[in-house]
Design an enzyme around this catalytic site. Structure first.
Site, PDB file in Angstrom:
ATOM      1  N   LYS A  11       1.004   1.461   6.354  1.00 27.41           N
ATOM      2  CA  LYS A  11       2.154   2.352   6.537  1.00 27.41           C
ATOM      3  C   LYS A  11       2.650   2.370   7.992  1.00 27.41           C
ATOM      4  O   LYS A  11       1.951   1.892   8.896  1.00 27.41           O
ATOM      5  CB  LYS A  11       1.766   3.757   6.061  1.00 27.41           C
ATOM      6  CG  LYS A  11       1.414   3.797   4.567  1.00 27.41           C
ATOM      7  CD  LYS A  11       1.181   5.232   4.088  1.00 27.41           C
ATOM      8  CE  LYS A  11       0.845   5.272   2.610  1.00 27.41           C
ATOM      9  NZ  LYS A  11       0.714   6.660   2.103  1.00 27.41           N
ATOM     10  N   TYR A  51       8.605   5.805  -4.546  1.00 31.14           N
ATOM     11  CA  TYR A  51       7.840   7.051  -4.708  1.00 31.14           C
ATOM     12  C   TYR A  51       8.482   8.011  -5.710  1.00 31.14           C
ATOM     13  O   TYR A  51       8.182   9.212  -5.681  1.00 31.14           O
ATOM     14  CB  TYR A  51       7.661   7.732  -3.350  1.00 31.14           C
ATOM     15  CG  TYR A  51       6.633   7.041  -2.475  1.00 31.14           C
ATOM     16  CD1 TYR A  51       5.271   7.103  -2.778  1.00 31.14           C
ATOM     17  CD2 TYR A  51       7.011   6.298  -1.369  1.00 31.14           C
ATOM     18  CE1 TYR A  51       4.322   6.470  -2.001  1.00 31.14           C
ATOM     19  CE2 TYR A  51       6.067   5.653  -0.569  1.00 31.14           C
ATOM     20  CZ  TYR A  51       4.726   5.750  -0.900  1.00 31.14           C
ATOM     21  OH  TYR A  51       3.778   5.115  -0.128  1.00 31.14           O
ATOM     22  N   ARG A  87      -9.490   1.700  -3.633  1.00 26.44           N
ATOM     23  CA  ARG A  87      -9.378   3.142  -3.379  1.00 26.44           C
ATOM     24  C   ARG A  87     -10.645   3.677  -2.701  1.00 26.44           C
ATOM     25  O   ARG A  87     -10.587   4.587  -1.878  1.00 26.44           O
ATOM     26  CB  ARG A  87      -9.025   3.882  -4.663  1.00 26.44           C
ATOM     27  CG  ARG A  87      -7.574   3.548  -5.060  1.00 26.44           C
ATOM     28  CD  ARG A  87      -7.178   4.129  -6.383  1.00 26.44           C
ATOM     29  NE  ARG A  87      -6.907   5.553  -6.329  1.00 26.44           N
ATOM     30  CZ  ARG A  87      -5.771   6.100  -5.878  1.00 26.44           C
ATOM     31  NH1 ARG A  87      -4.809   5.352  -5.390  1.00 26.44           N
ATOM     32  NH2 ARG A  87      -5.606   7.404  -5.906  1.00 26.44           N
ATOM     33  N   THR A  93      -7.037  10.643   0.169  1.00 25.00           N
ATOM     34  CA  THR A  93      -5.642  10.718   0.649  1.00 25.00           C
ATOM     35  C   THR A  93      -5.562  11.415   2.004  1.00 25.00           C
ATOM     36  O   THR A  93      -4.851  10.971   2.902  1.00 25.00           O
ATOM     37  CB  THR A  93      -4.787  11.497  -0.383  1.00 25.00           C
ATOM     38  OG1 THR A  93      -4.895  10.832  -1.638  1.00 25.00           O
ATOM     39  CG2 THR A  93      -3.330  11.550   0.032  1.00 25.00           C
ATOM     40  N   ARG A 104      -8.845   5.009   5.926  1.00 27.30           N
ATOM     41  CA  ARG A 104      -8.108   6.223   6.322  1.00 27.30           C
ATOM     42  C   ARG A 104      -8.890   7.047   7.337  1.00 27.30           C
ATOM     43  O   ARG A 104      -8.310   7.623   8.258  1.00 27.30           O
ATOM     44  CB  ARG A 104      -7.748   7.044   5.090  1.00 27.30           C
ATOM     45  CG  ARG A 104      -6.563   6.421   4.339  1.00 27.30           C
ATOM     46  CD  ARG A 104      -6.293   7.125   3.048  1.00 27.30           C
ATOM     47  NE  ARG A 104      -5.058   6.704   2.420  1.00 27.30           N
ATOM     48  CZ  ARG A 104      -4.832   6.791   1.112  1.00 27.30           C
ATOM     49  NH1 ARG A 104      -5.763   7.272   0.304  1.00 27.30           N
ATOM     50  NH2 ARG A 104      -3.682   6.388   0.612  1.00 27.30           N
ATOM     51  N   ASN A 114      -0.958   8.487   6.422  1.00 24.92           N
ATOM     52  CA  ASN A 114      -2.351   8.175   6.113  1.00 24.92           C
ATOM     53  C   ASN A 114      -2.675   6.685   6.060  1.00 24.92           C
ATOM     54  O   ASN A 114      -3.527   6.248   5.299  1.00 24.92           O
ATOM     55  CB  ASN A 114      -2.794   8.913   4.841  1.00 24.92           C
ATOM     56  CG  ASN A 114      -2.058   8.467   3.602  1.00 24.92           C
ATOM     57  OD1 ASN A 114      -1.118   7.682   3.691  1.00 24.92           O
ATOM     58  ND2 ASN A 114      -2.487   8.941   2.447  1.00 24.92           N
ATOM     59  N   HIS A 117      -1.505   2.546   1.695  1.00 25.36           N
ATOM     60  CA  HIS A 117      -1.289   2.872   0.283  1.00 25.36           C
ATOM     61  C   HIS A 117      -2.189   1.974  -0.546  1.00 25.36           C
ATOM     62  O   HIS A 117      -2.393   0.812  -0.189  1.00 25.36           O
ATOM     63  CB  HIS A 117       0.178   2.600  -0.081  1.00 25.36           C
ATOM     64  CG  HIS A 117       0.437   2.617  -1.559  1.00 25.36           C
ATOM     65  ND1 HIS A 117       0.629   3.789  -2.258  1.00 25.36           N
ATOM     66  CD2 HIS A 117       0.482   1.612  -2.475  1.00 25.36           C
ATOM     67  CE1 HIS A 117       0.807   3.500  -3.545  1.00 25.36           C
ATOM     68  NE2 HIS A 117       0.723   2.189  -3.693  1.00 25.36           N
ATOM     69  N   GLU A 128       4.227  -2.350  -8.588  1.00 24.66           N
ATOM     70  CA  GLU A 128       4.430  -2.252  -7.134  1.00 24.66           C
ATOM     71  C   GLU A 128       4.504  -3.631  -6.492  1.00 24.66           C
ATOM     72  O   GLU A 128       5.310  -3.853  -5.580  1.00 24.66           O
ATOM     73  CB  GLU A 128       3.303  -1.419  -6.515  1.00 24.66           C
ATOM     74  CG  GLU A 128       3.383   0.048  -6.933  1.00 24.66           C
ATOM     75  CD  GLU A 128       2.168   0.881  -6.560  1.00 24.66           C
ATOM     76  OE1 GLU A 128       2.170   2.082  -6.883  1.00 24.66           O
ATOM     77  OE2 GLU A 128       1.212   0.348  -5.940  1.00 24.66           O
TER      78      GLU A 128
HETATM   79  P1  CMP Z   1      -0.168   7.548  -1.269  1.00 24.77           P
HETATM   80  O1  CMP Z   1      -1.321   7.865  -2.143  1.00 24.77           O
HETATM   81  O2  CMP Z   1      -0.039   6.209  -0.688  1.00 24.77           O
HETATM   82  O3  CMP Z   1       1.174   7.885  -2.056  1.00 24.77           O
HETATM   83  C1  CMP Z   1       1.635   9.218  -2.146  1.00 24.77           C
HETATM   84  C2  CMP Z   1       1.660   9.782  -0.778  1.00 24.77           C
HETATM   85  O4  CMP Z   1       2.117  11.101  -0.658  1.00 24.77           O
HETATM   86  C3  CMP Z   1       0.248   9.844  -0.253  1.00 24.77           C
HETATM   87  O5  CMP Z   1      -0.195   8.551  -0.022  1.00 24.77           O
HETATM   88  C4  CMP Z   1       0.428  10.701   0.983  1.00 24.77           C
HETATM   89  O6  CMP Z   1       0.782   9.939   2.117  1.00 24.77           O
HETATM   90  C5  CMP Z   1       1.597  11.546   0.580  1.00 24.77           C
HETATM   91  N1  CMP Z   1       1.125  12.907   0.438  1.00 24.77           N
HETATM   92  C6  CMP Z   1       0.241  13.386  -0.447  1.00 24.77           C
HETATM   93  N2  CMP Z   1       0.048  14.703  -0.258  1.00 24.77           N
HETATM   94  C7  CMP Z   1       0.826  15.049   0.793  1.00 24.77           C
HETATM   95  C8  CMP Z   1       1.060  16.272   1.480  1.00 24.77           C
HETATM   96  N3  CMP Z   1       0.450  17.383   1.114  1.00 24.77           N
HETATM   97  N4  CMP Z   1       1.935  16.243   2.509  1.00 24.77           N
HETATM   98  C9  CMP Z   1       2.560  15.096   2.867  1.00 24.77           C
HETATM   99  N5  CMP Z   1       2.374  13.912   2.247  1.00 24.77           N
HETATM  100  C10 CMP Z   1       1.514  13.894   1.241  1.00 24.77           C
END
Ligand code: CMP
Length: 139
Positions: A11, A51, A87, A93, A104, A114, A117, A128
């Site tokens: 990212k 998304y 994962r 996350t 991460r 983070n 992805h 994707e």
């Molecule tokens: P990812 O799993 O790649 O795809 C969905 C994304 O939403 C996740 O990574 C986070 O970067 C983002 N995300 C999830 N929860 C939050 C949150 N509470 N605030 C901001 N971003 C979020």
């Protein structure tokens, strides 16, 4: 039965922080073969579409703005049990909850920024991958 393909993005935070090489190194050490790879930038419309599943979430706007804010690295990766193992490799996350040694934990800034992805299912990995790459870009 688990598939062999997953899709990842490094990212904008991790690209800006200079972590492309280190993250690709961790992915390679974990046994993934690179099937497709590019440095690119999502438009706002691309990020909205990618998304879309999160459109009703309160962080959707922030997520779309962040993901289109700078270059990313997109990649298709191959290994047995690709989605689940990836994962585990990237961790939770929220980097505050991620296990030591995960990508991460090592490189992410926050739950929103983070670092990486990882696809959440075999089906989404294929969707994707084809969102980002044409057939001739996947080897
Ligand atoms: P990812 O799993 O790649 O795809 C969905 C994304 O939403 C996740 O990574 C986070 O970067 C983002 N995300 C999830 N929860 C939050 C949150 N509470 N605030 C901001 N971003 C979020």
């Amino acid at each position: 039965m688990s598939g062999k393909i997953t899709f990842t993005m490094i990212k904008p935070d991790a690209v800006a922080d200079g972590h492309i090489g280190a993250i690709l190194g961790k992915i390679s050490e974990a046994g993934y073969k690179v099937k497709a790879l590019k440095l690119t930038q999502l438009t706002n419309a691309d990020a909205k579409k990618f998304y879309e599943v999160h459109a009703e979430r309160p962080f959707y706007g922030e997520l779309v703005d962040f993901m289109s804010s700078g270059p990313i690295v997109a990649a298709v990766l191959e290994k047995e049990n690709a989605v689940e193992d990836f994962r585990t490799l990237i961790g939770a996350t929220n980097p505050a909850d991620a296990a030591e040694g995960t990508i991460r934990k090592m490189f992410a800034r926050s739950v929103g920024e983070n670092a990486v992805h990882g696809s959440d299912s075999d089906e989404n990995a294929l969707i994707e991958a084809s969102f980002h790459f044409s057939g001739r870009e996947i080897f």
